[in-house]
Motif scaffolding. Structure first.
Motif, PDB file in Angstrom:
ATOM      1  N   LEU A  21       0.826  -1.204   0.000  1.00  0.00           N
ATOM      2  CA  LEU A  21       0.000   0.000   0.000  1.00  0.00           C
ATOM      3  C   LEU A  21       0.862   1.257   0.000  1.00  0.00           C
ATOM      4  CD1 LEU A  21      -2.777  -0.967   2.583  1.00  0.00           C
ATOM      5  CD2 LEU A  21      -3.086  -0.638   0.132  1.00  0.00           C
ATOM      6  N   ILE A  22       1.902   1.243   0.806  1.00  0.00           N
ATOM      7  CA  ILE A  22       2.822   2.388   0.863  1.00  0.00           C
ATOM      8  C   ILE A  22       3.535   2.564  -0.468  1.00  0.00           C
ATOM      9  CG2 ILE A  22       4.965   3.220   1.919  1.00  0.00           C
ATOM     10  CD1 ILE A  22       3.928   1.918   4.554  1.00  0.00           C
ATOM     11  N   LEU A  23       3.972   1.478  -1.053  1.00  0.00           N
ATOM     12  CA  LEU A  23       4.651   1.538  -2.344  1.00  0.00           C
ATOM     13  C   LEU A  23       3.736   2.110  -3.429  1.00  0.00           C
ATOM     14  CD1 LEU A  23       7.298   0.894  -3.809  1.00  0.00           C
ATOM     15  CD2 LEU A  23       6.357  -1.362  -4.305  1.00  0.00           C
ATOM     16  N   ALA A  24       2.476   1.692  -3.438  1.00  0.00           N
ATOM     17  CA  ALA A  24       1.520   2.228  -4.416  1.00  0.00           C
ATOM     18  C   ALA A  24       1.322   3.725  -4.211  1.00  0.00           C
ATOM     19  CB  ALA A  24       0.188   1.498  -4.300  1.00  0.00           C
ATOM     20  N   SER A  25       1.194   4.145  -2.959  1.00  0.00           N
ATOM     21  CA  SER A  25       1.020   5.566  -2.668  1.00  0.00           C
ATOM     22  C   SER A  25       2.260   6.370  -3.045  1.00  0.00           C
ATOM     23  CB  SER A  25       0.696   5.746  -1.187  1.00  0.00           C
ATOM     24  OG  SER A  25       0.605   7.109  -0.868  1.00  0.00           O
ATOM     25  N   THR A  27       4.410   5.652  -5.313  1.00  0.00           N
ATOM     26  CA  THR A  27       4.496   5.706  -6.771  1.00  0.00           C
ATOM     27  C   THR A  27       3.675   6.878  -7.305  1.00  0.00           C
ATOM     28  OG1 THR A  27       4.771   3.307  -6.869  1.00  0.00           O
ATOM     29  CG2 THR A  27       4.117   4.403  -8.902  1.00  0.00           C
ATOM     30  N   PHE A  28       2.472   7.044  -6.801  1.00  0.00           N
ATOM     31  CA  PHE A  28       1.650   8.177  -7.217  1.00  0.00           C
ATOM     32  C   PHE A  28       2.282   9.490  -6.769  1.00  0.00           C
ATOM     33  CE2 PHE A  28      -1.374   5.007  -8.189  1.00  0.00           C
ATOM     34  CZ  PHE A  28      -2.363   5.583  -8.960  1.00  0.00           C
ATOM     35  N   TYR A  29       2.781   9.519  -5.541  1.00  0.00           N
ATOM     36  CA  TYR A  29       3.376  10.741  -4.997  1.00  0.00           C
ATOM     37  C   TYR A  29       4.597  11.169  -5.802  1.00  0.00           C
ATOM     38  CZ  TYR A  29       5.492  13.927  -1.630  1.00  0.00           C
ATOM     39  OH  TYR A  29       6.051  15.024  -1.030  1.00  0.00           O
ATOM     40  N   TRP A  30       5.462  10.223  -6.138  1.00  0.00           N
ATOM     41  CA  TRP A  30       6.677  10.548  -6.898  1.00  0.00           C
ATOM     42  C   TRP A  30       6.369  10.995  -8.315  1.00  0.00           C
ATOM     43  CZ3 TRP A  30       9.330   5.639  -4.739  1.00  0.00           C
ATOM     44  CH2 TRP A  30       9.921   5.942  -3.510  1.00  0.00           C
ATOM     45  N   LYS A  31       5.259  10.520  -8.858  1.00  0.00           N
ATOM     46  CA  LYS A  31       4.871  10.953 -10.205  1.00  0.00           C
ATOM     47  C   LYS A  31       4.155  12.295 -10.182  1.00  0.00           C
ATOM     48  CE  LYS A  31       4.708   6.612 -12.600  1.00  0.00           C
ATOM     49  NZ  LYS A  31       4.044   5.885 -13.658  1.00  0.00           N
ATOM     50  N   GLY A  32       3.941  12.858  -9.010  1.00  0.00           N
ATOM     51  CA  GLY A  32       3.297  14.160  -8.892  1.00  0.00           C
ATOM     52  C   GLY A  32       1.779  14.104  -8.936  1.00  0.00           C
ATOM     53  N   VAL A  33       1.210  12.909  -8.805  1.00  0.00           N
ATOM     54  CA  VAL A  33      -0.239  12.743  -8.805  1.00  0.00           C
ATOM     55  C   VAL A  33      -0.719  12.811  -7.356  1.00  0.00           C
ATOM     56  CG1 VAL A  33      -2.131  11.204  -9.437  1.00  0.00           C
ATOM     57  CG2 VAL A  33      -0.078  11.291 -10.852  1.00  0.00           C
ATOM     58  N   SER A  34      -1.850  13.451  -7.154  1.00  0.00           N
ATOM     59  CA  SER A  34      -2.392  13.601  -5.803  1.00  0.00           C
ATOM     60  C   SER A  34      -2.695  12.242  -5.186  1.00  0.00           C
ATOM     61  CB  SER A  34      -3.675  14.432  -5.858  1.00  0.00           C
ATOM     62  OG  SER A  34      -4.306  14.429  -4.603  1.00  0.00           O
ATOM     63  N   ILE A  35      -2.373  12.107  -3.907  1.00  0.00           N
ATOM     64  CA  ILE A  35      -2.725  10.874  -3.194  1.00  0.00           C
ATOM     65  C   ILE A  35      -3.979  11.085  -2.351  1.00  0.00           C
ATOM     66  CG2 ILE A  35      -0.386   9.978  -3.165  1.00  0.00           C
ATOM     67  CD1 ILE A  35      -0.196  10.791  -0.231  1.00  0.00           C
ATOM     68  N   ASN A  36      -4.518  12.305  -2.331  1.00  0.00           N
ATOM     69  CA  ASN A  36      -5.761  12.603  -1.619  1.00  0.00           C
ATOM     70  C   ASN A  36      -6.942  12.425  -2.544  1.00  0.00           C
ATOM     71  OD1 ASN A  36      -4.832  13.311   0.901  1.00  0.00           O
ATOM     72  ND2 ASN A  36      -4.425  15.406   0.306  1.00  0.00           N
ATOM     73  N   TYR A  37      -7.873  11.590  -2.160  1.00  0.00           N
ATOM     74  CA  TYR A  37      -9.136  11.433  -2.872  1.00  0.00           C
ATOM     75  C   TYR A  37      -8.917  11.125  -4.349  1.00  0.00           C
ATOM     76  CZ  TYR A  37     -10.293  13.912   1.383  1.00  0.00           C
ATOM     77  OH  TYR A  37     -10.385  14.298   2.685  1.00  0.00           O
ATOM     78  N   LEU A  42      -7.468   4.911  -4.871  1.00  0.00           N
ATOM     79  CA  LEU A  42      -8.461   4.274  -4.011  1.00  0.00           C
ATOM     80  C   LEU A  42      -8.820   2.889  -4.542  1.00  0.00           C
ATOM     81  CD1 LEU A  42     -10.375   4.641  -1.557  1.00  0.00           C
ATOM     82  CD2 LEU A  42     -12.075   5.454  -3.182  1.00  0.00           C
ATOM     83  N   PHE A  43      -9.015   2.772  -5.844  1.00  0.00           N
ATOM     84  CA  PHE A  43      -9.317   1.492  -6.469  1.00  0.00           C
ATOM     85  C   PHE A  43      -8.161   0.509  -6.282  1.00  0.00           C
ATOM     86  CE2 PHE A  43      -9.333  -1.283 -10.244  1.00  0.00           C
ATOM     87  CZ  PHE A  43     -10.564  -1.885 -10.081  1.00  0.00           C
ATOM     88  N   ILE A  44      -6.937   0.977  -6.479  1.00  0.00           N
ATOM     89  CA  ILE A  44      -5.758   0.124  -6.292  1.00  0.00           C
ATOM     90  C   ILE A  44      -5.645  -0.323  -4.840  1.00  0.00           C
ATOM     91  CG2 ILE A  44      -3.231   0.134  -6.295  1.00  0.00           C
ATOM     92  CD1 ILE A  44      -3.412   1.908  -8.823  1.00  0.00           C
ATOM     93  N   ASN A  45      -5.858   0.607  -3.897  1.00  0.00           N
ATOM     94  CA  ASN A  45      -5.777   0.264  -2.472  1.00  0.00           C
ATOM     95  C   ASN A  45      -6.820  -0.779  -2.095  1.00  0.00           C
ATOM     96  OD1 ASN A  45      -3.618   1.904  -1.882  1.00  0.00           O
ATOM     97  ND2 ASN A  45      -4.857   3.574  -1.094  1.00  0.00           N
ATOM     98  N   ARG A  46      -8.047  -0.611  -2.567  1.00  0.00           N
ATOM     99  CA  ARG A  46      -9.093  -1.591  -2.247  1.00  0.00           C
ATOM    100  C   ARG A  46      -8.743  -2.956  -2.838  1.00  0.00           C
ATOM    101  NH1 ARG A  46     -10.034   1.817   1.121  1.00  0.00           N
ATOM    102  NH2 ARG A  46     -11.906   3.077   1.162  1.00  0.00           N
ATOM    103  N   GLY A  47      -8.237  -2.953  -4.049  1.00  0.00           N
ATOM    104  CA  GLY A  47      -7.828  -4.221  -4.664  1.00  0.00           C
ATOM    105  C   GLY A  47      -6.709  -4.893  -3.892  1.00  0.00           C
ATOM    106  N   LEU A  48      -5.739  -4.100  -3.440  1.00  0.00           N
ATOM    107  CA  LEU A  48      -4.632  -4.661  -2.658  1.00  0.00           C
ATOM    108  C   LEU A  48      -5.121  -5.195  -1.317  1.00  0.00           C
ATOM    109  CD1 LEU A  48      -1.872  -1.997  -3.402  1.00  0.00           C
ATOM    110  CD2 LEU A  48      -1.981  -4.356  -4.249  1.00  0.00           C
TER     111      LEU A  48
END
Length: 185
Positions: A21-25, A27-37, A42-48
């Motif tokens: 879960l941390i790694l997925a978050s 990845t989004f953070y490093w790419k500059g994509v918001s991790i809020n909402y 959210l879909f990836i986290n639920r799947g994980l």
């Protein structure tokens, strides 16, 4: 014996799911994509979370309990795994928002304010709610992340436990009989 292996197994799989879960978050953070909402995150986290519960409970049933697990044990195992995973994720969010990027909290506040306006709240109501919401600290934000993931984990554990309950050993076709000292417990 049961509790020792349950906690050990739950901590192991919970740590693994938390790291993913941390790694997925990140990845989004490093790419500059918001991790809020973010609906994709959210879909990836639920799947994980679902996959973590699925594989964790399956491994616990098959290797620790020799193919026999009750609904309650499967539910508790899945819930404990996700509680551990959520704890690691909440710690990550606390460190990220408290020490590295406080802008994440401001982004959450802005998103909430925008949502309240779009829903149709009046300006005085929005200001009242936002005066409370602006006081959120990294600890409260991390706790809300923990609580959200645990609640999702409880819901998914209820479902997964239903499919994994097994009243008899697949290798020994006799049902569990607590009154006749069956070894299938």
């Amino acid at each position: 014996m049961y509790y020792k292996t349950l906690f050990k197994h739950s901590f192991l799989f919970g740590s693994l799911v938390g790291a993913v879960l941390i790694l997925a978050s990140l990845t989004f953070y490093w790419k500059g994509v918001s991790i809020n909402y973010n609906p994709t995150l959210l879909f990836i986290n639920r799947g994980l979370i679902i996959l973590g519960i699925y594989f964790g409970v399956r491994k616990y049933r098959d290797e620790v309990l020799f193919g026999v697990i009750s609904y309650g044990r499967a539910f508790v195992a899945g819930t404990l795994m996700i509680a551990v995973a959520s704890s690691f994720y909440a710690l990550y969010i606390y460190i990220l928002t408290g020490y590295f990027d406080g802008g994440i909290l401001q982004e959450a506040v802005d998103f909430t304010e925008k949502g309240l306006v779009e829903i149709g709240y009046e300006d005085d109501q929005v200001e009242l709610l936002m005066s409370i919401y602006r006081k959120i600290t990294p600890g409260i934000f991390a706790f809300s992340q923990w609580l959200g993931k645990v609640m999702a984990g409880v819901f998914f554990s209820l479902i997964v436990a239903f499919f994994f309950r097994q009243k008899r050993n697949l290798f020994n076709n006799s049902p569990i009989d607590k009154f006749n000292d069956s070894k299938n417990q």
